[in-house]
Design a protein around this motif. Structure first.
Motif, short mmCIF file in Angstrom:
data_model
loop_
_atom_site.label_atom_id
_atom_site.label_comp_id
_atom_site.label_asym_id
_atom_site.label_seq_id
_atom_site.Cartn_x
_atom_site.Cartn_y
_atom_site.Cartn_z
N ARG A 92 -1.58 -11.96 -13.32
CA ARG A 92 -0.41 -12.17 -14.18
C ARG A 92 0.72 -12.86 -13.40
O ARG A 92 1.36 -13.80 -13.91
N VAL A 93 0.98 -12.41 -12.21
CA VAL A 93 2.07 -13.01 -11.43
C VAL A 93 1.69 -14.41 -10.96
O VAL A 93 2.52 -15.32 -10.97
N ALA A 94 0.44 -14.61 -10.58
CA ALA A 94 0.00 -15.95 -10.18
C ALA A 94 0.21 -16.94 -11.32
O ALA A 94 0.64 -18.07 -11.11
N GLY A 95 -0.07 -16.50 -12.54
CA GLY A 95 0.15 -17.36 -13.70
C GLY A 95 1.62 -17.62 -13.95
O GLY A 95 2.02 -18.75 -14.26
N ALA A 96 2.43 -16.58 -13.83
CA ALA A 96 3.87 -16.73 -14.05
C ALA A 96 4.47 -17.75 -13.09
O ALA A 96 5.37 -18.52 -13.47
N PHE A 97 3.97 -17.78 -11.85
CA PHE A 97 4.49 -18.72 -10.85
C PHE A 97 3.69 -20.02 -10.80
O PHE A 97 3.96 -20.87 -9.96
N ARG A 98 2.72 -20.14 -11.70
CA ARG A 98 1.91 -21.37 -11.79
C ARG A 98 1.31 -21.74 -10.44
O ARG A 98 1.36 -22.91 -10.01
N CYS A 99 0.76 -20.75 -9.75
CA CYS A 99 0.16 -20.99 -8.44
C CYS A 99 -0.99 -21.98 -8.56
O CYS A 99 -1.79 -21.92 -9.49
N ARG A 100 -1.07 -22.91 -7.61
CA ARG A 100 -2.10 -23.92 -7.60
C ARG A 100 -2.82 -23.91 -6.25
O ARG A 100 -2.17 -23.74 -5.21
N PRO A 101 -4.17 -24.06 -6.26
CA PRO A 101 -5.01 -24.14 -7.45
C PRO A 101 -5.06 -22.80 -8.17
O PRO A 101 -4.88 -21.75 -7.55
N ALA A 102 -5.33 -22.83 -9.46
CA ALA A 102 -5.37 -21.59 -10.24
C ALA A 102 -6.48 -20.70 -9.71
O ALA A 102 -7.64 -21.12 -9.64
N PRO A 103 -6.17 -19.47 -9.32
CA PRO A 103 -7.19 -18.57 -8.78
C PRO A 103 -8.12 -18.06 -9.89
O PRO A 103 -7.69 -17.89 -11.03
N TYR A 104 -9.37 -17.83 -9.53
CA TYR A 104 -10.32 -17.34 -10.53
C TYR A 104 -11.19 -16.20 -9.98
O TYR A 104 -12.19 -15.82 -10.60
N SER A 105 -10.80 -15.63 -8.86
CA SER A 105 -11.57 -14.52 -8.28
C SER A 105 -10.63 -13.58 -7.54
O SER A 105 -9.50 -13.92 -7.22
N HIS A 106 -11.15 -12.37 -7.26
CA HIS A 106 -10.38 -11.42 -6.45
C HIS A 106 -10.04 -12.04 -5.10
O HIS A 106 -8.91 -11.88 -4.59
N GLU A 107 -11.01 -12.71 -4.51
CA GLU A 107 -10.82 -13.25 -3.17
C GLU A 107 -9.71 -14.31 -3.14
O GLU A 107 -8.88 -14.33 -2.22
N LEU A 108 -9.67 -15.15 -4.15
CA LEU A 108 -8.63 -16.18 -4.19
C LEU A 108 -7.26 -15.56 -4.45
O LEU A 108 -6.25 -16.01 -3.91
N LEU A 109 -7.21 -14.52 -5.26
CA LEU A 109 -5.93 -13.84 -5.49
C LEU A 109 -5.44 -13.18 -4.20
O LEU A 109 -4.23 -13.18 -3.92
N ASP A 110 -6.37 -12.64 -3.43
CA ASP A 110 -5.98 -12.00 -2.16
C ASP A 110 -5.42 -13.01 -1.16
O ASP A 110 -4.76 -12.62 -0.19
N GLN A 111 -5.68 -14.28 -1.37
CA GLN A 111 -5.20 -15.31 -0.44
C GLN A 111 -3.79 -15.78 -0.76
O GLN A 111 -3.29 -16.71 -0.11
N ILE A 112 -3.14 -15.15 -1.74
CA ILE A 112 -1.75 -15.48 -2.05
C ILE A 112 -0.88 -14.34 -1.52
O ILE A 112 -0.57 -13.39 -2.24
N PRO A 113 -0.50 -14.37 -0.24
CA PRO A 113 0.14 -13.21 0.39
C PRO A 113 1.46 -12.80 -0.25
O PRO A 113 1.80 -11.62 -0.27
N PHE A 114 2.22 -13.75 -0.73
CA PHE A 114 3.52 -13.39 -1.30
C PHE A 114 3.36 -12.50 -2.53
O PHE A 114 4.26 -11.75 -2.89
N ILE A 115 2.20 -12.59 -3.20
CA ILE A 115 1.93 -11.74 -4.35
C ILE A 115 1.38 -10.39 -3.90
O ILE A 115 1.84 -9.34 -4.34
N THR A 116 0.39 -10.40 -3.01
CA THR A 116 -0.23 -9.15 -2.61
C THR A 116 0.75 -8.20 -1.94
O THR A 116 0.66 -6.99 -2.08
N TYR A 117 1.74 -8.75 -1.22
CA TYR A 117 2.73 -7.91 -0.56
C TYR A 117 3.62 -7.17 -1.55
O TYR A 117 4.24 -6.17 -1.21
N ARG A 118 3.72 -7.67 -2.77
CA ARG A 118 4.61 -7.10 -3.77
C ARG A 118 3.88 -6.17 -4.73
O ARG A 118 4.46 -5.72 -5.72
N ALA A 119 2.60 -5.90 -4.47
CA ALA A 119 1.80 -5.05 -5.36
C ALA A 119 1.64 -3.65 -4.76
O ALA A 119 1.35 -3.51 -3.57
N ALA A 120 1.85 -2.64 -5.59
CA ALA A 120 1.76 -1.26 -5.11
C ALA A 120 1.03 -0.39 -6.13
O ALA A 120 1.31 -0.46 -7.33
#
Length: 256
Positions: free
Chosen positions: A77-105
């Motif tokens: 949801r947050v990756a979409g809100a920030f229009r992260c590119r390339p668009a992630p399509y897996s857990h592994e790709l989402l984990d590679q966006i550190p600014f998002i993972t650091y804000r998840a609890a």
């Protein structure tokens, strides 16, 4: 210009069982990650851009149940809100966006493991009908003569999650929040919001909150700062329908 902050309440996406998954803790499908990314881009992308929220600026947060399907729903949801590119399509790709993972609890209150359910009725009626019947008699400690957690008890035990998230937005510097959870928790959260803005009888019909929340379903809570400053007017929007929300009533009930 009115200062706006937004809270998204979302149910997790569609799942699949990967080799390393526990049967009760499955992963999201790649297609569901894509779908939720694009849904969030459409629902929140313009807000994030207009508000000047930067991914590196830590002006957002994600609260999710400990289940991986909820965690990665929040990240998508947050990756979409920030229009992260390339668009992630897996857990592994989402984990590679550190600014998002650091804000998840994780937040165990957003899980359903502590709820007592009538598993036989749930299997027989299906999720949507089960939740509708559960809500229709919200104070009842039984469902078809089997002891269950009353719906109202879940509303009250999960209400603090809403209060804490709204307080972070209205009393701090964060502008966007995402709560990622499950069926049976999503509906009590939305009920607490709708009840706060009502002057008549509380919700007892699932249609009064827009129906059961499907996988990938979500609602947005808009918090618009009033002229007095640090006082926010609130409303929930789900599927194009608006519901008034009273932050004051939510906080008053939670402080009893």
């Amino acid at each position: 210009m009115t200062k706006r902050k937004v809270l998204m309440i979302t149910r997790h996406g569609l799942t699949q069982q990967r080799e390393d998954d526990d049967v009760k803790n499955q992963s999201l499908t790649e297609q569901s990650i894509r779908d939720m990314y694009h849904q969030s881009q459409k629902a929140l992308g313009t807000f994030v851009q207009d508000a000047g929220i930067e991914l590196e600026g830590a002006r957002f947060f994600i609260q999710h149940s400990p289940k991986k399907r909820a965690r990665y729903t929040g990240l998508a949801r947050v990756a979409g809100a920030f229009r992260c590119r390339p668009a992630p399509y897996s857990h592994e790709l989402l984990d590679q966006i550190p600014f998002i993972t650091y804000r998840a609890a994780p937040d165990e209150r957003l899980d359903f493991e502590d709820l007592r359910l009538n598993d036989v009725a749930l299997k027989k009626h299906g999720e949507v009908e089960y939740i509708a019947r559960w809500m229709a008699d919200p104070a009842s400690p039984t469902y078809n003569d089997v002891r269950v957690t009353p719906f109202n008890d879940v509303v009250e035990s999960r209400r603090p999650c809403l209060i804490e998230a709204i307080n972070r937005l209205t009393r701090g510097e964060e502008d966007l929040g995402v709560i990622a959870t499950h069926a049976g928790i999503s509906e009590p959260l939305l009920t607490a919001l709708v009840n706060s803005g009502r002057i008549d009888a509380p919700v007892e019909d699932i249609r009064e909150i827009g129906g059961a929340v499907p996988r990938e379903g979500f609602a947005l809570v808009y918090l618009d700062e009033a002229k007095a400053g640090k006082v926010y007017n609130a409303r929930m929007v789900r599927n194009g329908v608006e519901y008034p929300v009273s932050i004051e009533n939510l906080r008053a009930v939670s402080s009893r």
